[in-house]
Motif scaffolding. Structure first.
Motif, PDB file in Angstrom:
ATOM      1  N   MET A 165     -84.644 -21.198  59.169  1.00 21.04           N
ATOM      2  CA  MET A 165     -83.635 -21.560  58.401  1.00 21.04           C
ATOM      3  C   MET A 165     -83.037 -21.804  57.751  1.00 21.04           C
ATOM      4  N   LEU A 166     -81.637 -21.848  57.675  1.00 23.02           N
ATOM      5  CA  LEU A 166     -80.864 -21.846  55.674  1.00 23.02           C
ATOM      6  C   LEU A 166     -80.915 -23.559  55.905  1.00 23.02           C
ATOM      7  N   ALA A 167     -80.634 -24.565  55.200  1.00 20.28           N
ATOM      8  CA  ALA A 167     -80.884 -25.931  54.536  1.00 20.28           C
ATOM      9  C   ALA A 167     -79.381 -25.533  55.335  1.00 20.28           C
ATOM     10  N   SER A 168     -79.315 -27.093  55.375  1.00 18.96           N
ATOM     11  CA  SER A 168     -77.940 -27.835  56.077  1.00 18.96           C
ATOM     12  C   SER A 168     -77.543 -28.504  54.831  1.00 18.96           C
ATOM     13  N   SER A 169     -75.750 -28.285  54.686  1.00 17.76           N
ATOM     14  CA  SER A 169     -75.296 -28.463  53.544  1.00 17.76           C
ATOM     15  C   SER A 169     -74.065 -29.950  54.077  1.00 17.76           C
ATOM     16  N   ALA A 170     -74.095 -31.232  53.446  1.00 16.69           N
ATOM     17  CA  ALA A 170     -72.852 -31.954  53.748  1.00 16.69           C
ATOM     18  C   ALA A 170     -72.080 -31.148  52.808  1.00 16.69           C
ATOM     19  N   ALA A 171     -71.677 -30.489  52.539  1.00 13.25           N
ATOM     20  CA  ALA A 171     -70.559 -30.333  50.991  1.00 13.25           C
ATOM     21  C   ALA A 171     -69.929 -29.651  52.148  1.00 13.25           C
ATOM     22  N   PRO A 172     -68.678 -29.710  51.727  1.00 13.43           N
ATOM     23  CA  PRO A 172     -67.351 -29.696  52.159  1.00 13.43           C
ATOM     24  C   PRO A 172     -67.949 -27.946  52.366  1.00 13.43           C
ATOM     25  N   LEU A 173     -67.028 -26.902  53.103  1.00 15.06           N
ATOM     26  CA  LEU A 173     -67.084 -25.535  52.753  1.00 15.06           C
ATOM     27  C   LEU A 173     -65.748 -24.733  51.544  1.00 15.06           C
ATOM     28  N   ASP A 174     -65.029 -25.652  51.377  1.00 13.23           N
ATOM     29  CA  ASP A 174     -64.310 -25.339  50.234  1.00 13.23           C
ATOM     30  C   ASP A 174     -64.514 -25.613  48.763  1.00 13.23           C
ATOM     31  N   GLU A 175     -65.545 -26.935  48.773  1.00 14.91           N
ATOM     32  CA  GLU A 175     -66.434 -26.646  48.077  1.00 14.91           C
ATOM     33  C   GLU A 175     -68.156 -25.902  47.613  1.00 14.91           C
ATOM     34  N   VAL A 176     -68.535 -25.376  48.620  1.00 12.58           N
ATOM     35  CA  VAL A 176     -69.435 -24.677  48.150  1.00 12.58           C
ATOM     36  C   VAL A 176     -69.328 -23.849  47.039  1.00 12.58           C
ATOM     37  N   VAL A 177     -70.274 -23.202  46.276  1.00 12.61           N
ATOM     38  CA  VAL A 177     -70.277 -22.231  45.052  1.00 12.61           C
ATOM     39  C   VAL A 177     -71.073 -20.968  45.525  1.00 12.61           C
ATOM     40  N   GLY A 178     -70.814 -19.660  46.398  1.00 12.03           N
ATOM     41  CA  GLY A 178     -70.770 -18.913  47.046  1.00 12.03           C
ATOM     42  C   GLY A 178     -72.300 -18.540  45.733  1.00 12.03           C
ATOM     43  N   PRO A 179     -72.994 -17.679  46.278  1.00 17.38           N
ATOM     44  CA  PRO A 179     -74.326 -17.541  46.024  1.00 17.38           C
ATOM     45  C   PRO A 179     -74.341 -16.239  44.561  1.00 17.38           C
ATOM     46  N   ASP A 180     -74.938 -16.237  44.219  1.00 19.78           N
ATOM     47  CA  ASP A 180     -74.574 -14.862  43.303  1.00 19.78           C
ATOM     48  C   ASP A 180     -74.863 -13.036  43.831  1.00 19.78           C
ATOM     49  N   VAL A 181     -74.223 -12.416  44.093  1.00 20.49           N
ATOM     50  CA  VAL A 181     -74.843 -10.937  44.500  1.00 20.49           C
ATOM     51  C   VAL A 181     -74.750  -9.809  44.146  1.00 20.49           C
ATOM     52  N   SER A 182     -74.756 -10.274  42.454  1.00 23.90           N
ATOM     53  CA  SER A 182     -74.317  -8.723  41.320  1.00 23.90           C
ATOM     54  C   SER A 182     -76.069  -8.195  41.867  1.00 23.90           C
ATOM     55  N   ALA A 183     -77.272  -8.140  42.255  1.00 23.45           N
ATOM     56  CA  ALA A 183     -77.976  -8.040  42.759  1.00 23.45           C
ATOM     57  C   ALA A 183     -78.319  -7.593  44.046  1.00 23.45           C
ATOM     58  N   ILE A 184     -77.350  -7.913  45.246  1.00 22.96           N
ATOM     59  CA  ILE A 184     -77.748  -6.939  46.397  1.00 22.96           C
ATOM     60  C   ILE A 184     -77.276  -5.807  46.781  1.00 22.96           C
ATOM     61  N   VAL A 185     -78.146  -5.201  46.990  1.00 16.77           N
ATOM     62  CA  VAL A 185     -77.395  -4.197  47.341  1.00 16.77           C
ATOM     63  C   VAL A 185     -76.890  -4.020  49.017  1.00 16.77           C
ATOM     64  N   THR A 186     -75.178  -3.453  48.357  1.00 21.73           N
ATOM     65  CA  THR A 186     -74.662  -4.546  49.886  1.00 21.73           C
ATOM     66  C   THR A 186     -74.257  -2.742  49.838  1.00 21.73           C
ATOM     67  N   GLU A 187     -74.213  -1.515  49.649  1.00 22.18           N
ATOM     68  CA  GLU A 187     -74.112  -0.177  50.336  1.00 22.18           C
ATOM     69  C   GLU A 187     -75.187   0.866  49.751  1.00 22.18           C
ATOM     70  N   ASP A 188     -75.813   1.365  50.855  1.00 28.14           N
ATOM     71  CA  ASP A 188     -77.015   2.603  49.885  1.00 28.14           C
ATOM     72  C   ASP A 188     -76.678   4.146  49.776  1.00 28.14           C
ATOM     73  N   ASP A 189     -75.437   4.328  50.841  1.00 27.61           N
ATOM     74  CA  ASP A 189     -75.035   5.600  50.971  1.00 27.61           C
ATOM     75  C   ASP A 189     -75.643   6.882  52.598  1.00 27.61           C
ATOM     76  N   THR A 190     -76.541   5.181  52.694  1.00 27.01           N
ATOM     77  CA  THR A 190     -76.675   6.119  53.970  1.00 27.01           C
ATOM     78  C   THR A 190     -76.105   6.814  54.688  1.00 27.01           C
ATOM     79  N   PRO A 191     -75.916   8.332  55.571  1.00 28.46           N
ATOM     80  CA  PRO A 191     -75.556   8.574  55.947  1.00 28.46           C
ATOM     81  C   PRO A 191     -75.542   8.320  57.333  1.00 28.46           C
ATOM     82  N   LEU A 192     -74.427   8.776  58.690  1.00 23.37           N
ATOM     83  CA  LEU A 192     -74.289   8.259  59.774  1.00 23.37           C
ATOM     84  C   LEU A 192     -75.593   9.458  60.546  1.00 23.37           C
ATOM     85  N   ASP A 193     -75.996   8.944  61.638  1.00 21.56           N
ATOM     86  CA  ASP A 193     -77.312   9.392  62.279  1.00 21.56           C
ATOM     87  C   ASP A 193     -76.467  10.921  63.237  1.00 21.56           C
TER      88      ASP A 193
END
Length: 261
Positions: free
Chosen positions: A10-38
């Protein structure tokens, strides 16, 4: 998608407001793998569920008279944390969210929970084999993500039992729903037999509170064409009736008033 790991912590809770939270670095995340529809049936079913909403649905129930936004998508990665592999629901529906203007940027191309600030409201999995584990690990992972409604559509009967199964989040787990009606969204799902894009089959369709199917753009256009044809036929009948009446009056030596007054 079949790539799934053990349940993440489970994600740890944070008391910081949403508009102050800096999103994580997603540069290394694979978001598309070009796998065709089945398969073709799944692809058509996915488009039926997403296109109809954009063509004919006015959005979720309004709050204080204001129209609410929504996002419907098919085969888009759903990321709960940067460190865990995504789930890729066949269809998702999320209300009160909108796509980012810079949607080609990597941090906006997928459904990152930390970007949208909430999970989807409805997730639909279309069963095409016995390997997806839709009623096992997938269901548990969607529950961990706190997706309010989880739907499994099994038209070919691979899992046995009913073709349509719907679950609602209660506490920390899913419980089966007697009817696939999602009150918070203002929509439901039901099986529908008919023709979609030239194929007669049993399809999963959205419906409104009065039981009416949410039509596709093509269905709306066909209904409008049929309505226009009926109106034209009515006008032609009225014209023919007026002409017969005028002929009858002339036969009696009476000149009909054609001024319309």
């Amino acid at each position: 998608m079949s790539s799934m790991l053990a349940m993440p912590p489970m994600l740890a809770s944070s008391a910081a407001p949403l508009d102050e939270v800096v999103g994580p670095d997603v540069s290394a995340i694979v978001t598309e793998d070009d796998t065709p529809l089945d398969n073709f049936p799944s692809e058509k079913q996915q488009r039926l569920l997403t296109e109809a909403l954009y063509s004919s649905w006015s959005g979720p129930p309004a709050q204080e008279g204001e129209r609410r936004s929504f996002l419907a998508a098919a085969n888009v990665g759903l990321f709960a944390t940067p460190k865990e592999p995504p789930l890729v629901p066949d269809v998702l529906l999320s209300v009160d969210v909108a796509l980012h203007e810079a949607w080609w940027q990597k941090e906006h191309r997928s459904y990152f929970l930390w970007e949208f600030g909430k999970p989807p409201d409805v997730v639909i999995e279309i069963v095409s084999n016995r390997e997806g584990d839709e009623l096992g690990l997938k269901r548990r992972r969607y529950a961990w993500m706190r997706v309010a409604y989880y739907v499994v559509w099994d038209p070919a009967g691979h899992l046995g039992g009913p073709a349509l199964r719907a679950f609602e989040m209660r506490g920390h787990t899913y419980v089966p729903m007697e009817n696939a009606w999602f009150e918070a969204v203002g929509l439901g799902l039901s099986a529908w037999e008919g023709v979609h894009e030239g194929r007669h089959d049993r399809w999963l369709r959205w419906h409104t509170a009065d039981g009416r199917v949410v039509p596709t753009g093509a269905e709306r256009a066909e209904r409008e064409r049929a309505r226009a044809e009926r109106e034209q036929a009515r006008a032609e009948r009225e014209q023919a009736r007026a002409e017969r009446l005028a002929a009858q009056l002339r036969a009696l030596g009476i000149e009909p008033d054609e001024s319309g007054s």
